[in-house]
Scaffold this active site. Structure first.
Site, PDB file in Angstrom:
ATOM      1  N   HIS A   1      12.325  -2.494 -12.588  1.00 16.44           N
ATOM      2  CA  HIS A   1      12.058  -3.935 -12.575  1.00 16.44           C
ATOM      3  C   HIS A   1      12.053  -4.391 -11.125  1.00 16.44           C
ATOM      4  O   HIS A   1      13.077  -4.323 -10.437  1.00 16.44           O
ATOM      5  CB  HIS A   1      13.138  -4.678 -13.371  1.00 16.44           C
TER       6      HIS A   1
ATOM      7  N   HIS B   1       0.820  -1.208   0.000  1.00 16.64           N
ATOM      8  CA  HIS B   1       0.000   0.000   0.000  1.00 16.64           C
ATOM      9  C   HIS B   1       0.858   1.263   0.000  1.00 16.64           C
ATOM     10  O   HIS B   1       1.869   1.357   0.695  1.00 16.64           O
ATOM     11  CB  HIS B   1      -0.936   0.013   1.226  1.00 16.64           C
TER      12      HIS B   1
END
Length: 210
Positions: free
Chosen positions: A150, A141
């Site tokens: 990546h 979150h």
């Protein structure tokens, strides 16, 4: 449902993973791949390598959707250059999400980003353009992952953490909640990042001999 043609720019291992997500998602049909000159005429999982990236602009007649199918570990440069060429050429760069991944409706993903099998992107997370969120990666979150990053297999970006543009977070690495990773950093496999990292930081794999 009619599937839209999509071009993959890249024909190596990451392209194979992209194909698998595309097939499982079911929105697009791979019309072909662009690889190196030596790869032209070969196939990847049954799909033809139809040209090299030198012919990218000419491929617009076959497909208007494209995805960068080149991987990223040490440097984001190739992925960034290809993405910029696609973007400036007017290609549509979809977000691809495996049906076996979870992306919160309260999260945001930028164009050209791919979310692989088993990954989870939780509420309030913001992920930029042209990112790879690899298999089993977790972006918690309110975390922020900037463009051209990546997040590798089973890596964790905890709540409120930030990963700067062009950075790589290796397999199994864990970024502590609230920590900030600078631009173009390389966080090695298995590293636990407990403090901020300045731009260009390089943390080798935790199991590598010193």
């Amino acid at each position: 449902m009619t599937m839209l043609p999509i071009l993959l720019v890249g024909a190596g291992g990451h392209a194979r993973s992209c194909i698998d997500v595309i097939e499982q998602e079911g929105r697009f049909d791979v019309t072909g791949l662009l690889g190196t000159v030596a790869e032209i005429g070969s196939s990847v999982l049954g799909y033809p390598v139809v040209g090299s990236d030198a012919e990218l602009e000419a491929m617009g007649a076959k497909a208007r959707h494209a995805i960068v199918g080149v991987g990223q570990i040490k440097t984001p440069d190739i992925r960034m250059q290809l993405f910029q060429r696609l973007e400036s050429g007017g290609w549509e760069l979809p977000v691809l999400v495996s049906p076996r991944a979870y992306v919160s409706p309260h999260a945001s993903l930028g164009p050209g980003t791919i979310v692989m099998h088993g990954a989870a992107i939780n509420a309030g997370a913001i992920v930029g353009r042209n990112c790879i969120l690899n298999s089993m990666a977790l972006v918690e979150h309110d975390a922020v992952v900037a463009d051209h990053c990546h997040i590798a297999t089973a890596a964790t970006v905890n709540g409120g953490a930030k990963v700067g543009e062009g950075s790589f977070v290796g397999s199994g690495a864990v970024i502590q909640q609230g920590a900030e990773i600078g631009r173009r950093c390389v966080i090695g496999m298995g590293q636990n990042v407990l403090a901020d990292c300045h731009d260009g930081s390089w943390m080798p794999d935790s199991a590598r001999p010193k």
